[in-house]
Motif scaffolding. Structure first.
Motif, PDB file in Angstrom:
ATOM      1  N   VAL A   5       4.811  24.756 -13.540  1.00 61.16           N
ATOM      2  CA  VAL A   5       5.418  23.433 -13.647  1.00 61.16           C
ATOM      3  C   VAL A   5       4.587  22.613 -14.626  1.00 61.16           C
ATOM      4  O   VAL A   5       3.370  22.495 -14.473  1.00 61.16           O
ATOM      5  N   HIS A   6       5.255  22.058 -15.595  1.00 61.01           N
ATOM      6  CA  HIS A   6       4.560  21.199 -16.551  1.00 61.01           C
ATOM      7  C   HIS A   6       4.611  19.767 -16.026  1.00 61.01           C
ATOM      8  O   HIS A   6       5.673  19.220 -15.776  1.00 61.01           O
ATOM      9  N   MET A   7       3.430  19.200 -15.808  1.00 59.82           N
ATOM     10  CA  MET A   7       3.360  17.820 -15.324  1.00 59.82           C
ATOM     11  C   MET A   7       2.785  16.959 -16.430  1.00 59.82           C
ATOM     12  O   MET A   7       1.758  17.277 -17.016  1.00 59.82           O
ATOM     13  N   ASP A   8       3.473  15.855 -16.673  1.00 61.18           N
ATOM     14  CA  ASP A   8       2.937  14.917 -17.658  1.00 61.18           C
ATOM     15  C   ASP A   8       2.162  13.829 -16.918  1.00 61.18           C
ATOM     16  O   ASP A   8       2.042  13.847 -15.697  1.00 61.18           O
ATOM     17  N   GLU A   9       1.657  12.892 -17.655  1.00 61.39           N
ATOM     18  CA  GLU A   9       0.828  11.829 -17.080  1.00 61.39           C
ATOM     19  C   GLU A   9       1.609  10.994 -16.066  1.00 61.39           C
ATOM     20  O   GLU A   9       1.065  10.585 -15.032  1.00 61.39           O
ATOM     21  N   GLU A  10       2.871  10.728 -16.306  1.00 61.34           N
ATOM     22  CA  GLU A  10       3.695   9.940 -15.377  1.00 61.34           C
ATOM     23  C   GLU A  10       3.856  10.684 -14.053  1.00 61.34           C
ATOM     24  O   GLU A  10       3.800  10.078 -12.978  1.00 61.34           O
ATOM     25  N   ASP A  11       4.058  12.025 -14.078  1.00 61.28           N
ATOM     26  CA  ASP A  11       4.164  12.822 -12.860  1.00 61.28           C
ATOM     27  C   ASP A  11       2.868  12.740 -12.051  1.00 61.28           C
ATOM     28  O   ASP A  11       2.888  12.576 -10.825  1.00 61.28           O
ATOM     29  N   ARG A  12       1.731  12.838 -12.704  1.00 65.11           N
ATOM     30  CA  ARG A  12       0.430  12.757 -12.019  1.00 65.11           C
ATOM     31  C   ARG A  12       0.240  11.387 -11.361  1.00 65.11           C
ATOM     32  O   ARG A  12      -0.243  11.300 -10.239  1.00 65.11           O
ATOM     33  N   ARG A  13       0.610  10.316 -12.069  1.00 60.63           N
ATOM     34  CA  ARG A  13       0.489   8.970 -11.500  1.00 60.63           C
ATOM     35  C   ARG A  13       1.401   8.827 -10.275  1.00 60.63           C
ATOM     36  O   ARG A  13       1.002   8.231  -9.275  1.00 60.63           O
ATOM     37  N   THR A  14       2.613   9.364 -10.366  1.00 59.71           N
ATOM     38  CA  THR A  14       3.551   9.290  -9.235  1.00 59.71           C
ATOM     39  C   THR A  14       3.000  10.041  -8.024  1.00 59.71           C
ATOM     40  O   THR A  14       3.024   9.535  -6.898  1.00 59.71           O
ATOM     41  N   LEU A  15       2.497  11.258  -8.247  1.00 64.24           N
ATOM     42  CA  LEU A  15       1.925  12.039  -7.143  1.00 64.24           C
ATOM     43  C   LEU A  15       0.692  11.359  -6.564  1.00 64.24           C
ATOM     44  O   LEU A  15       0.499  11.338  -5.340  1.00 64.24           O
ATOM     45  N   ASP A  16      -0.154  10.787  -7.392  1.00 65.93           N
ATOM     46  CA  ASP A  16      -1.330  10.067  -6.906  1.00 65.93           C
ATOM     47  C   ASP A  16      -0.915   8.857  -6.071  1.00 65.93           C
ATOM     48  O   ASP A  16      -1.516   8.579  -5.025  1.00 65.93           O
ATOM     49  N   ALA A  17       0.114   8.135  -6.512  1.00 61.99           N
ATOM     50  CA  ALA A  17       0.607   6.974  -5.761  1.00 61.99           C
ATOM     51  C   ALA A  17       1.163   7.410  -4.404  1.00 61.99           C
ATOM     52  O   ALA A  17       0.917   6.753  -3.378  1.00 61.99           O
ATOM     53  N   LEU A  18       1.895   8.521  -4.363  1.00 62.30           N
ATOM     54  CA  LEU A  18       2.425   9.043  -3.092  1.00 62.30           C
ATOM     55  C   LEU A  18       1.279   9.449  -2.151  1.00 62.30           C
ATOM     56  O   LEU A  18       1.324   9.149  -0.948  1.00 62.30           O
ATOM     57  N   ALA A  19       0.275  10.108  -2.687  1.00 65.24           N
ATOM     58  CA  ALA A  19      -0.867  10.535  -1.867  1.00 65.24           C
ATOM     59  C   ALA A  19      -1.575   9.327  -1.265  1.00 65.24           C
ATOM     60  O   ALA A  19      -1.912   9.323  -0.073  1.00 65.24           O
ATOM     61  N   ARG A  20      -1.813   8.285  -2.079  1.00 62.18           N
ATOM     62  CA  ARG A  20      -2.467   7.079  -1.571  1.00 62.18           C
ATOM     63  C   ARG A  20      -1.619   6.402  -0.502  1.00 62.18           C
ATOM     64  O   ARG A  20      -2.148   5.934   0.510  1.00 62.18           O
ATOM     65  N   MET A  21      -0.292   6.348  -0.704  1.00 66.74           N
ATOM     66  CA  MET A  21       0.595   5.718   0.278  1.00 66.74           C
ATOM     67  C   MET A  21       0.525   6.476   1.613  1.00 66.74           C
ATOM     68  O   MET A  21       0.390   5.856   2.671  1.00 66.74           O
ATOM     69  N   TRP A  22       0.577   7.809   1.585  1.00 67.06           N
ATOM     70  CA  TRP A  22       0.528   8.575   2.828  1.00 67.06           C
ATOM     71  C   TRP A  22      -0.843   8.488   3.488  1.00 67.06           C
ATOM     72  O   TRP A  22      -0.944   8.470   4.715  1.00 67.06           O
ATOM     73  N   GLU A  23      -1.887   8.391   2.717  1.00 64.04           N
ATOM     74  CA  GLU A  23      -3.217   8.234   3.295  1.00 64.04           C
ATOM     75  C   GLU A  23      -3.351   6.896   4.016  1.00 64.04           C
ATOM     76  O   GLU A  23      -4.024   6.796   5.038  1.00 64.04           O
ATOM     77  N   ARG A  24      -2.693   5.846   3.510  1.00 64.40           N
ATOM     78  CA  ARG A  24      -2.717   4.539   4.182  1.00 64.40           C
ATOM     79  C   ARG A  24      -1.814   4.548   5.413  1.00 64.40           C
ATOM     80  O   ARG A  24      -2.173   4.002   6.448  1.00 64.40           O
ATOM     81  N   ARG A  25      -0.618   5.110   5.300  1.00 61.64           N
ATOM     82  CA  ARG A  25       0.371   5.051   6.380  1.00 61.64           C
ATOM     83  C   ARG A  25       0.134   6.060   7.497  1.00 61.64           C
ATOM     84  O   ARG A  25       0.428   5.775   8.653  1.00 61.64           O
ATOM     85  N   ASP A  26      -0.315   7.257   7.151  1.00 63.75           N
ATOM     86  CA  ASP A  26      -0.434   8.322   8.144  1.00 63.75           C
ATOM     87  C   ASP A  26      -1.644   9.203   7.826  1.00 63.75           C
ATOM     88  O   ASP A  26      -1.522  10.413   7.666  1.00 63.75           O
TER      89      ASP A  26
END
Length: 156
Positions: A5-26
Motif C-alpha cells: 500500500v502506498h501511503m502519502d503524507e496525508e494518509d499518515r496524518r489521517t492515521l496518526d489523528a485516528l490513533a490519537r483520537m482512540w488513545e484519548r477515547r479508549d
C-alpha cells in the motif's frame, strides 16, 4: 497474501489523528501488556510447575508391603496432599485431600486412568492403582469458577 500500500503524507496524518483520537477515547490501561503476560505465566506455572514437596517417606531404599509415601502439591490457590500405600495385592492405594474441595479427580498412567471415589471435605481415593509413574488431575471450584489442577508426575 502481501499487499503493498502506498501511503502519502496525508494518509499518515489521517492515521496518526485516528490513533490519537482512540488513545484519548479508549486508551488501554498502562499496565495491560504486563498484566496479560503475568496472567498467562501464572496459569502456565500452575498447570506445569506445581510445587512438589516430599513430606515423608518410609524405607526409601527398600520396597515392601509397608511402604508409604506422602506428597504435597501446591500452586498458591490449590493445595493437595497425597498418601500412597501398598496393598496386600501389590497394587497401590492413593488417598488425597484438597483445599478447595474436589469436584472430580482422575489418576493417569500413560493410557490408563482411575476415577476417584469422592467424599466430603476435599477427600478422594484411588483404589487398586498399578505401580508406576502417575499424575493426578483435579477439578475444583475456586471463587465460583471451575479450575483444573494437574500434579507433576510422581511414582506410585
Amino acid at each position: 497474501m502481501i499487499v503493498n500500500v502506498h501511503m502519502d503524507e496525508e494518509d499518515r496524518r489521517t492515521l496518526d489523528a485516528l490513533a490519537r483520537m482512540w488513545e484519548r477515547r479508549d486508551a488501554p490501561p498502562a499496565d495491560l501488556a504486563e498484566r496479560m503476560i503475568a496472567a498467562v505465566a501464572v496459569d502456565d506455572l500452575s498447570r506445569e510447575y506445581a510445587l512438589l514437596t516430599e513430606v515423608s517417606a518410609g524405607e526409601v531404599a527398600v520396597r515392601s508391603e509397608q511402604e508409604r509415601l506422602t506428597l504435597q502439591f501446591s500452586d498458591e490457590t490449590t493445595s493437595v496432599l497425597l498418601h500412597v500405600s501398598a496393598t496386600e495385592s501389590g497394587a497401590r492405594r492413593v488417598d488425597g485431600w484438597s483445599e478447595p474441595s474436589v469436584l472430580a479427580a482422575r489418576l493417569s498412567q500413560d493410557a490408563r486412568e482411575w476415577a476417584a471415589e469422592l467424599s466430603d471435605e476435599g477427600r478422594f481415593a484411588f483404589a487398586d492403582v498399578t505401580p508406576g509413574l502417575s499424575s493426578v488431575r483435579l477439578i475444583v471450584r475456586l471463587d465460583g469458577e471451575l479450575r483444573e489442577f494437574i500434579t507433576p508426575q510422581f511414582e506410585v
